[in-house]
Scaffold this motif. Structure first.
Motif: not given
Length: 384
Positions: A344-351
């Motif tokens: 989830f955190i990685a998804t937010m960073v990429v976003s």
């Protein structure tokens, strides 16, 4: 009115994330998973790290941004510092006092909001903050984390429910919505407070109230209507509705005695509510909250469903391990929970990185009058 600039808010969020990271590892240690020694020694503080230090920081930070001014930022600063002090092995009473300061600041902010706008949902947000404050007082007075847990859970449940209540004004008026919400919230509050003195009776009332709140949310929340929309609106609705199912499941486990620390259903109760319900809310609203707090862009992408699906699958695995009395399966579910939060955190960073890129340039029309298709598809209208 002066306020803290977005860049200066980042360290406060980092303090909360440190507690989240250690709290997750501390939770794994409780499952018998080998973790770094720093996290293992805090296994007993798992609930305090997750609720007071992490959620306390994030919720207080969001509220401080909404209130404006500088004094509300004392809340997230105290909550985040309390978590770090706990991790550093500082005096427990000092960390407890910092959490009390954070909760008192959040409650004070709630009172200010009620004075600005007297409404049921603003009152409920203040009541939720009061639950955090009362729970921290119980912990400080008794020295027992589990004694504070019902009030801390009430803080999270009533805060989320109060925010959802605000949005029912976009639906056709239903006369039973507000009175039933008050009755259900009163039952949760009564049970949480009573549990500090009469544990069995308090736990039973609290669990019944949480189950009724899940039913209320599934019945009255606007998410049922938004699930028929597209893009971010639909994603948020799916997060909410799935979270309400976990809330009901956790309440049923609590009715079976799962709020007692040594009960076989304890792990199910705590994590169905705190992971299945609360983190579903976090996943759904991250694309709205983080841009508001940090002034970054998080464009919607269908990949947002990946961590949500992993959350539900990993939690189901953990629950199955508990119900089947298979400790190894429960541990693997816990490990999968931790990996889900990392995804989830990685998804937010990429976003955020995607949101910071300049928009794609439009091509010139090859023929005058020919419409040009945007290189970036619309993501749907954001909604609560």
């Amino acid at each position: 009115m002066s306020t803290l600039p977005p860049l200066a808010r980042v360290p406060l969020l980092v303090l909360g994330l440190l507690s989240l990271l250690t709290g997750v590892f501390a939770g794994l240690a409780r499952l018998g998973v080998e973790v770094p020694a720093l996290a293992a020694v805090h296994a007993g503080n798992h609930a305090a790290l997750m609720i007071c230090a992490f959620f306390g920081t994030v919720i207080s930070l969001e509220r401080a941004v909404a209130l404006g001014g500088l004094w509300p930022y004392a809340g997230p600063a105290a909550a985040g510092t309390g978590g770090v002090l706990l991790l550093a092995g500082g005096p427990l009473v000092a960390a407890q006092l910092l959490f009390l300061l954070a909760a008192a600041t959040l409650f004070g902010g709630g009172v200010v909001v009620v004075r600005r706008q007297l409404a049921l949902f603003t009152v409920m947000l203040a009541v939720g903050a009061a639950c955090w404050l009362l729970g921290s007082l119980v912990w400080w007075n008794t020295g027992k984390v589990h004694a504070a847990v019902p009030l801390w859970l009430a803080f999270l449940v009533l805060t989320i429910a109060g925010e959802r209540l605000e949005l029912t004004r976009f639906l056709p008026a239903r006369p039973s919505a507000a009175p039933s919400f008050v009755a259900v919230s009163a039952l949760i509050l009564a049970g949480a407070v009573l549990a500090a003195w009469e544990e069995d009776l308090g736990h039973g009332l609290f669990a019944a109230g949480v189950l009724a709140m899940a039913a209320w949310l599934l019945t009255f929340d606007i998410a049922r209507h938004n699930a028929r929309q597209q893009g971010l609106t639909r994603f948020i609705a799916v997060c909410l509705l799935s979270g309400y199912v976990w809330l009901a499941f956790g309440a049923l486990a609590a009715l079976g005695g799962g709020l007692a620390p040594a009960h076989p259903l304890h792990d199910i109760t705590m994590h169905a509510i705190a992971l299945g319900f609360v983190f579903s809310m976090v996943f759904g609203h991250a694309a709205i909250i983080f841009p508001a707090v940090l002034k970054v862009k998080i464009p919607y992408h269908p990949a947002f469903y990946v961590p949500l699906a992993l959350l539900h699958a990993s939690l189901a695995l953990r629950v199955a391990g508990s119900l089947l009395e298979l400790p190894a399966l429960r541990s693997w579910g816990g490990i999968a929970n931790a990996l889900t939060l990392a995804v989830f955190i990685a998804t937010m960073v990429v976003s955020v990185i995607r949101g910071g890129r300049p928009p794609a340039r439009r091509r010139r029309n090859p023929v005058p009058g020919t419409p040009v298709r945007s290189a970036v598809k619309p993501s749907g209208n954001p909604a609560p």
